[in-house]
Enzyme design. Structure first.
Site, PDB file in Angstrom:
ATOM      1  N   ASP A 131      36.663  46.841  46.263  1.00 22.04           N
ATOM      2  CA  ASP A 131      35.528  47.484  45.620  1.00 22.04           C
ATOM      3  C   ASP A 131      35.731  47.397  44.107  1.00 22.04           C
ATOM      4  OD1 ASP A 131      34.930  48.128  48.186  1.00 22.04           O
ATOM      5  OD2 ASP A 131      34.880  50.289  47.906  1.00 22.04           O
ATOM      6  N   SER A 186      42.600  49.685  39.139  1.00 21.01           N
ATOM      7  CA  SER A 186      42.988  48.754  38.089  1.00 21.01           C
ATOM      8  C   SER A 186      42.082  47.544  38.101  1.00 21.01           C
ATOM      9  CB  SER A 186      44.454  48.347  38.264  1.00 21.01           C
ATOM     10  OG  SER A 186      44.910  47.671  37.120  1.00 21.01           O
ATOM     11  N   HIS A 229      42.226  43.119  49.591  1.00 20.77           N
ATOM     12  CA  HIS A 229      42.350  42.251  50.759  1.00 20.77           C
ATOM     13  C   HIS A 229      42.330  40.784  50.329  1.00 20.77           C
ATOM     14  CE1 HIS A 229      41.244  45.597  53.669  1.00 20.77           C
ATOM     15  NE2 HIS A 229      40.939  46.116  52.491  1.00 20.77           N
TER      16      HIS A 229
END
Length: 406
Positions: A188, A375, A264
């Protein structure tokens, strides 16, 4: 009278939380003509030292961390407000032209962000009392706009500490993975920039660049990849492109503190090498990214390099303030923000030579790693020239959504 004076001198005077005898302050109560000026200055200096010691002795690490985190939350809210104002007024491009000077960057780097981030990590692992969990987590949810309806466990009392809450898992159906595109978003976040790599420079935000070679480091790891060192071209970028007719592309994704903190695999690829750069832990929010050139090159980061069906492929996880912990699930030897590593160096690990295998095979959408707060992830990869991004600058994106396709 003499007895009264002795009793008076024995009474303590409180200053800065300390009980000081009157004998220390007596020189200040006598006429100035009865003592030298040096002695008067020495008395003042001694009293100020004792007062300062009393104040310092009452400061606790927990208080300091709470004050630091509160200031950080306030700064984030102020930054969001100013950014909205600039976007409405249409003068955002003017802000991008104002870059920090070398002394400003140097001053910023003197802040012990690595030490504070380690302390913040320790604090995050402290188990909260059950009655305190909902108020603390609700404050965080309100501040950063967390959507708890997507969490696998919505009950806030289930999370024993802040670290568990940051690393919460999502419901399986919350992030469907796009099967019709070859590259998906690994996390995200917000798209800061994307496009072709030009002149060995990569843009962290619009108009602010950093060196590709400085970011990835020297090609001492090229023996593990299909990267040729015998090309006539001498640029770093040319050596990364392994096939005729291909180009080098990049995409920068910023993870805000309220985003899902796991990342991911963005494609089907093979991880052959890991390079860890110990560095600073400056903030990487878009406002700071516009202000500091080569911000990602200053910060601690982990570069995973390998290849996919179209050539070179890399994913870099960039650390930030309070995000010293970067975890790669298949790499137990990686220890980020550790005091044993010095800034300005790097350490390598080969998944080919150490495992006596062909590297680590990752499938699109497979769990790869996690941040401790939020981050930035930078993708740099090789693809045919007809590769196109299906993105807009500044858009919000979620893990599993398409980045681009051929």
């Amino acid at each position: 009278m003499a007895a009264s004076r002795a009793w008076l001198l024995s009474m303590p005077l409180r200053a800065g939380g300390l009980s000081l005898p009157w004998s220390v302050h007596l020189p200040l109560l006598t006429p100035c003509c009865s003592r030298p000026s040096i002695r008067r200055f020495s008395s003042y200096h001694r009293i100020l030292q004792m007062i300062a010691f009393g104040i310092a002795s009452r400061v606790r690490p927990l208080h300091l961390l709470v004050a630091t985190s509160g200031g950080y939350v306030g700064y984030c809210q102020y930054h969001k407000y100013k950014l909205r104002e600039l976007e409405h007024s249409g003068i955002e491009d003017l802000v991008q032209k104002s870059l920090a000077s070398e002394w400003q960057v140097g001053l910023y780097k003197t802040i012990p962000t690595r030490l504070l981030s380690r302390a913040w990590g320790r604090l995050n692992q402290v188990e909260l009392p059950t009655w305190m969990r909902k108020p603390v987590y609700n404050l965080y949810i309100w501040t950063f706009g967390v959507n708890m309806k997507e969490a696998a466990v919505e009950d806030l009392q289930h999370y024993r500490n802040l670290s568990e809450f940051f690393r919460r898992k999502l419901k399986p159906q919350a992030r469907p993975v796009s099967n019709s595109h070859c590259v998906i978003s690994p996390s995200d976040g917000k798209i800061l920039h994307f496009g072709r790599v030009k002149n060995c420079e990569v843009e962290q935000v619009k108009g602010v660049t950093y060196s590709l070679e400085t970011f990835l480091g020297p090609q001492t790891w090229s023996e593990n990849l299909e990267i040729s060192n015998s090309k006539s071209e001498t640029t770093f970028q040319d050596h990364l492109v392994t096939r005729e007719g291909n180009d080098l592309y990049h995409c920068v994704i910023y993870l805000a503190p309220g985003d899902y903190h796991c990342f991911h695999s963005p494609a089907d690829w093979r991880v052959a090498h890991r390079r860890h750069f110990p560095g600073s832990l400056m903030s990487v929010n878009p406002g700071v990214a516009r202000w500091i050139k080569e911000l990602f090159c200053h910060n601690e980061r982990v570069v995973l390099a390998g290849d996919w069906t179209h050539g070179f492929f890399s994913l870099t996880a960039v650390g930030a303030t309070n995000v010293g912990s970067i975890r790669i699930y298949f790499d137990n030897d990686l220890h980020t923000n550790s005091p044993r590593y010095m800034k300005g160096s790097y350490n390598d690990f080969s998944f080919v030579t150490n495992n006596n295998e062909g590297g680590i095979t990752m499938r699109k959408g497979e769990h790869l790693g996690e941040f401790n707060l939020g981050s930035t992830i930078v993708l740099i990869f090789e693809a045919p020239k007809d590769f196109t991004f299906s993105l807009k600058p500044g858009q919000k994106i979620r893990f599993g959504e398409a980045l681009g396709s051929i």
